[in-house]
Design an enzyme around this catalytic site. Structure first.
Site, PDB file in Angstrom:
ATOM      1  N   ASP A 252       0.922  -1.266  -0.113  1.00 45.39           N
ATOM      2  CA  ASP A 252       0.023  -0.040  -0.297  1.00 45.39           C
ATOM      3  C   ASP A 252       0.720   1.368  -0.149  1.00 45.39           C
ATOM      4  OD1 ASP A 252      -2.777   1.223   0.679  1.00 45.39           O
ATOM      5  OD2 ASP A 252      -1.724   2.194   2.191  1.00 45.39           O
ATOM      6  N   GLU A 276       1.318  -0.264  -4.838  1.00 48.34           N
ATOM      7  CA  GLU A 276       0.250   0.777  -5.196  1.00 48.34           C
ATOM      8  C   GLU A 276       1.009   2.150  -5.506  1.00 48.34           C
ATOM      9  OE1 GLU A 276      -3.631   2.997  -3.314  1.00 48.34           O
ATOM     10  OE2 GLU A 276      -1.914   2.717  -2.068  1.00 48.34           O
TER      11      GLU A 276
END
Length: 599
Positions: A252, A276
């Site tokens: 993330d 990400e």
């Protein structure tokens, strides 16, 4: 295109964990928001108001109980793909390429119910050495991992387990100037974190050194450039991967972390890592692939969803971005291909047109990269921005007859067949062979193994017309099958295919979504009555039975094991009489090297 298989015996050698990037390339991923997928009690009526942002009760045990639902979107779901009995045996042999599971972060999160809601998503961690008990115990997580790996997918290879992790920040219920760092483990001092400031997304230094979040739930930003912090993260991830047999990581907020952090961290993890980087500019996103195996393909996500959200979407922008990503990224075939996720409004929130949803999913699965389907996408969920796009899947009653559920299964089958025939299919970079204001035609795969997909944003109300399509790699006189509609076309003397486009959802002849493969001579089909025909005009549908019920499975010794109450087809390719005997333990070799075409 002719998809041919030689039936052969298989082995049950287990996959090693810690899968490499090359091993992830042929996979497809189903993204699970753990709290919203399945409850331990199996309820399909338990209340879950996504807008409240509260825990709804999804668990690891609930996920274990519903692995069939995920697996059946990989290759066993009942759908309109037409398959012979022998070929459905082969689909079992393609278990190496079935759907894999990506679950939410597993670490202990802040316990408060804030104005921003609770930490049901897993991104507000406070202790990386403890698990989020809302999802279950450490034994439940280990059981999930074991269930995934030992499942054998009814044949050979195990599914892979991907876990979402957060290395950029922790979570605190309060203002960034009042953080109690002693609540955090192991980073329990302010010295591990950057000084509080909210991110200016126009400045990369600010993106890396300032904080995400807001002043309701602040997200203290870790100094990942500090060798001490980096070492602590490395020690943790090595243990996490080993303790739970994790095969891959989704990282993330990767753009918010300094790039130099990733190579050492990924080495410590020893598994495939995708990051990400939420930016639509390939010049910003692609360089992260020099530090990680993969990144999520946000540069494609934006023009893709824009192109198909209405009939005024820009196909030219999509075509240009396909080419830009191929030239800018280190390896476009390893990028995470998606059209929905938990951070963006669902596609059906932009348009309710089911035909457009089918087109955007077809691109997701048949273009370059590792396809990712976000839970609920198969049910045509239509939530808006966060938190409304995080609906509970159980409220759909796990409807396996939903049009998009069957569509995803069918597209996975098409992709899996090409990979199974020749893995070089994956390395061939998808490229547009035709486009106009409403249509894009793409080719992926070398000659004799190519898939040509024709996609349109005209939607269900689009008018009928014929597109003469060239540059497909098919040769004059080839018989080509449009797989989704089960319509045969012969390549004309100019090397073109007459593509019947038209209104309505993808079915039969006129369609706004078509996928072409080359046919072999005398190809035969399986009807709903389990009988083979020479005609290619039979209904393009699997029998309304699960794969194991409708065809033989394979035992642990690589032998066919069929259920007695299901009759095999009457004829094999090249035979004019039925097989004399089907034993319970008929080795696949006894079927001979039957080259059979799937279309």
């Amino acid at each position: 295109m002719k998809i041919s298989f030689l039936i052969a015996a298989t082995t049950l050698a287990a996959d090693a964990f810690a899968a490499t990037a090359a091993q992830w390339r042929p996979r497809s991923i189903y993204q699970v928001l753990t709290d919203r997928f399945a409850r331990t009690d199996g309820s399909t009526t338990a209340t879950c108001n996504a807008g409240e942002g509260l825990y709804c009760g999804g668990t690891y045990q609930g996920l274990i109980n519903k692995l069939d639902y995920i697996q059946d979107m990989g290759f066993t779901a009942v759908g309109p793909l037409l398959l012979k009995w022998e070929i459905r045996v082969q689909l079992l042999a393609m278990a190496d390429y079935v759907l894999q599971i990506w679950i939410s972060p597993v670490t202990l999160n802040l316990p408060q119910n804030t104005i921003d809601g609770e930490a049901y998503h897993g991104y507000w961690q406070q202790d990386i050495y403890k698990l989020n008990s809302n999802f279950g115990t450490l034994y439940d997580l280990r059981n999930l991992s074991q269930a995934v790996h030992n499942r054998n997918m009814r044949l050979t290879k195990a599914q892979y387990l991907m876990v979402d992790i957060v290395t950029n920040h922790y979570g605190f219920a309060g203002n960034g100037t009042s953080v109690d760092y002693q609540q955090f483990t192991p980073f329990n001092s302010q010295s591990y974190f950057h000084t509080f400031c909210l991110i200016d997304y126009n400045n990369q230094t600010s993106i890396e050194n300032c904080w995400e979040g807001d002043n309701i739930v602040s997200l203290p930003d870790l100094r990942t450039e500090d060798p001490v912090v980096a070492s602590m993260w490395g020690n943790w991830i090595t243990g996490l991967v080993a303790n739970y047999s994790i095969d891959g990581l989704r990282i993330d907020s990767a753009r918010e972390v300094n790039q130099d952090f990733f190579p050492t961290f990924a080495t410590a993890a020893g598994v495939f890592c995708t990051g990400e980087v939420d930016d639509g500019d390939p010049a910003i996103t692609c360089p992260y692939q020099n530090y990680l195996d993969s990144v999520l393909n946000y540069p494609m996500f934006y023009p893709l969803t824009d192109a198909f959200s209405s009939n005024s979407g820009s196909m030219s922008d999509l075509v240009n971005q396909i080419n830009d990503v191929k030239s800018s990224c280190k390896d476009s075939t390893l990028l995470g291909s998606f059209s929905e996720n938990h951070d963006n409004q669902r596609f059906a929130n932009r348009t309710s047109d089911l035909s457009l949803a089918k087109n955007v999913i077809a691109f997701t699965i048949l273009a370059d990269g590792v396809p990712i389907i976000y839970e609920g996408q198969e049910q045509h969920y239509s939530g808006g921005q966060v938190p409304y796009n995080r609906e509970a899947v159980w409220l759909s009653s796990y409807d396996t007859t939903a049009p998009l559920y069957a569509h995803i299964a069918q597209l996975n089958q098409i992709r899996n067949q090409s990979i199974y025939k020749n893995s070089t299919y994956l390395m061939y970079q998808n490229y547009p062979i035709y486009s106009d204001t409403t249509t894009i035609a793409m080719r992926k795969g070398f000659d004799d193994n190519q898939i040509v997909a024709v996609l349109s944003n005209k939607g269900a109300e689009g008018s009928s017309y014929t597109l003469m399509l060239g540059n497909t790699g098919f040769t004059v006189g080839d018989n080509v099958m449009e797989v989704l509609g089960c319509t045969q076309v012969t390549v004309d003397g100019s090397g073109n295919i007459a593509v019947a486009m038209g209104q309505g959802l993808p079915k039969k002849k006129n369609s706004t979504l078509l996928v072409f493969l080359r046919l072999a001579d005398n190809v035969r089909f399986l009807s709903a009555e389990n009988e083979l025909y020479r005609s290619n005009t039979q209904a393009c549908a699997l029998p309304p039975l699960d794969l194991l019920q409708a065809s033989p499975g394979l035992g642990k010794d690589g032998h066919v094991e069929r259920k007695d109450h299901i009759h095999p087809p009457r004829y094999f390719q090249g035979q004019n009489h039925p097989p004399t005997h089907f034993s319970r333990n008929m080795n696949l070799r006894t079927l001979g090297a039957l080259e059979t075409s799937v279309v």
